[in-house]
Design an enzyme around this catalytic site. Structure first.
Site, mmCIF file in Angstrom:
data_model
loop_
_atom_site.group_PDB
_atom_site.id
_atom_site.type_symbol
_atom_site.label_atom_id
_atom_site.label_comp_id
_atom_site.label_asym_id
_atom_site.label_seq_id
_atom_site.Cartn_x
_atom_site.Cartn_y
_atom_site.Cartn_z
ATOM 1 N N TYR A 227 0.054 32.454 3.794
ATOM 2 C CA TYR A 227 -0.482 33.603 3.063
ATOM 3 C C TYR A 227 0.487 34.767 3.088
ATOM 4 C CZ TYR A 227 -1.645 36.199 7.361
ATOM 5 O OH TYR A 227 -1.574 36.892 8.540
ATOM 6 N N LYS B 198 4.149 32.173 8.204
ATOM 7 C CA LYS B 198 2.929 32.989 8.081
ATOM 8 C C LYS B 198 1.754 32.101 7.675
ATOM 9 C CE LYS B 198 1.604 37.502 6.203
ATOM 10 N NZ LYS B 198 1.068 38.079 7.431
ATOM 11 N N GLU C 282 4.869 40.580 19.883
ATOM 12 C CA GLU C 282 4.487 41.436 18.755
ATOM 13 C C GLU C 282 3.031 41.822 18.922
ATOM 14 O OE1 GLU C 282 4.867 39.179 15.036
ATOM 15 O OE2 GLU C 282 4.292 37.358 16.089
ATOM 16 N N LEU D 296 6.736 36.990 13.755
ATOM 17 C CA LEU D 296 6.811 37.008 12.297
ATOM 18 C C LEU D 296 7.899 37.993 11.882
ATOM 19 C CD1 LEU D 296 5.351 35.853 9.748
ATOM 20 C CD2 LEU D 296 4.251 38.090 9.599
#
Ligand code: PMP
Length: 286
Positions: free
Chosen positions: A33, A150, A182, A206
Site C-alpha cells: 500500500y 510497505k 522507527e 521503511l
C-alpha cells in the site's frame, strides 16, 4: 453522501465496491500500500510514493501494469469526484483472487486487486499536536525483517499503538538490539547540538518518502545530518526529537518513556523543519 472509490478500473460508490473472500490480501496479508497526503486539492510527493509502490510490488513479484501516468489520473479523478481538499488517498494492490487458499502464489496472469479511496481530513496541516508535541513509549521491534517493503501486515503496529494509548501516550517507538528502528508508522529523529540524527536506511526500516525529502530540505538549509543508530537513552538526553510520515509531515516528540526530551516542548529545529517541509511540499504538489 457516500464516497466514490476506485476498484479494479471502476469508480464506484463505496457500498458497491467489494472484494472476493479469496483475495490474497484478505487471506494472507499479501498486499502492499501507499498513503499520499492531499493539500489544496493537490497530491504531495506523488512520484516518490509511486516509485516506492513499484519497488514493493517488484520485491514481492506482484504484477501490476498500471503506469505512473495512470496512477496520477486515478488520484486526480478521486480528488475531483470526492471534492477532496485536505486529506489522504489510500492505495492498495494485492496479489488478487487466488481461488482456493494456497501458500503458493497463484498462476502468472492472475490480476491484482487494486483499491484506492480518499479520506477527508480538513485541517490536516494544522494538527494541534504539532504545537504541543507528542509522547511515545518504547516497545520491542517484533516485526518481520523486510520492513523496507510497505505491506499491509500492520497488526503489530496496531497492537503497539493500542499499548501506547493504554499507557496514556500518543505513539510507540520500536527498539531492536538496543537501538531505535522507527516509530509505529513513521521515521524518527533526534537533534543534539543542532545536528539531526536518524537511523540509516536498510531493510530494518521503511524508506520514508517524507524522510527523503526532509533530509534534502535540511541539507539545503545548511543543517547538519548524521545517519546512524541511536538508543532510547540518547533520545531522552537529546535537545529535541521528532518523527516524519506522509500524513503527519514533521511531528515533534516531547517525551520518551516518561522522560521529557529537551524542554519538553517542540524545539526550534523540528518546528522549522515542519514549516519548511509543508512549504516546499505544497509548492511541489501536483
Ligand atoms: N515507517 C513506517 C513503519 C511507516 O508505516 C511509515 C508510514 N507509512 C513511515 C515509516 C513513514 O513513511 P512515509 O514518510 O513514506 O509516509
Amino acid at each position: 453522501m457516500s464516497r466514490i472509490v476506485y476498484l479494479n478500473g471502476q469508480y464506484l460508490p463505496e457500498e458497491e465496491a467489494s472484494v472476493s473472500i479469496f483475495d490474497r490480501g484478505f487471506v494472507m496479508g499479501d498486499a502492499v500500500y501507499e498513503v499520499t497526503s492531499i493539500l489544496d486539492g493537490k497530491i504531495l510527493e506523488f512520484e516518490g510514493h509511486i516509485a516506492r509502490l513499484n519497488r514493493s510490488l517488484s520485491e514481492l513479484e506482484i504484477t501490476c501494469d498500471i503506469t505512473p501516468e495512470e496512477w496520477l489520473e486515478i488520484h486526480r479523478e478521486l480528488i475531483a469526484r470526492n471534492d477532496l481538499v485536505e486529506g489522504m488517498i489510500y492505495l492498495q494492490v494485492s496479489r488478487g483472487n487466488a481461488g482456493d487458499r494456497d501458500f503458493h502464489y497463484p498462476p502468472a496472469g492472475t490480476p491484482p486487486t487494486v483499491v484506492l479511496y480518499t479520506q477527508s481530513k480538513p485541517g490536516l496541516a494544522d494538527d494541534p499536536k504539532a504545537k504541543k508535541g507528542i509522547t511515545v513509549i518504547s516497545v520491542p521491534d517484533l516485526r518481520w525483517h523486510r520492513r523496507d517493503i510497505k505491506t499491509v501486515q500492520l497488526l503489530y503496529a496496531s497492537m503497539v499503538k493500542m499499548a501506547a494509548e493504554k499507557a496514556g501516550k500518543n505513539d510507540a517507538w520500536f527498539v531492536e538490539d538496543g537501538f531505535v528502528t522507527e516509530g509505529s508508522s513513521n521515521n524518527v529523529y533526534i537533534v543534539k547540538n543542532g545536528k539531526i540524527i536518524t537511523r540509516q536506511l536498510s531493510n530494518d526500516i521503511l524508506h520514508g518518502i517524507t524522510r527523503a525529502s526532509l533530509l534534502k530540505y535540511a541539507a539545503e538549509s545548511q543543517m547538519e545530518v548524521e545517519e546512524r543508530l541511536f538508543t532510547i537513552e540518547e533520545a531522552q538526553g537529546a535537545d529535541e526529537a521528532f518523527y516524519t510520515s506522509a500524513s503527519a509531515f514533521v511531528m515533534p516528540v516531547v517525551e520518551v518513556d516518561g522522560v521529557a526530551v529537551g524542554s519538553g516542548k517542540p524545539g526550534p529545529v523540528a518546528t522549522r523543519l515542519r514549516e519548511i517541509y509543508l512549504e516546499e511540499s505544497r509548492k511541489a504538489a501536483i
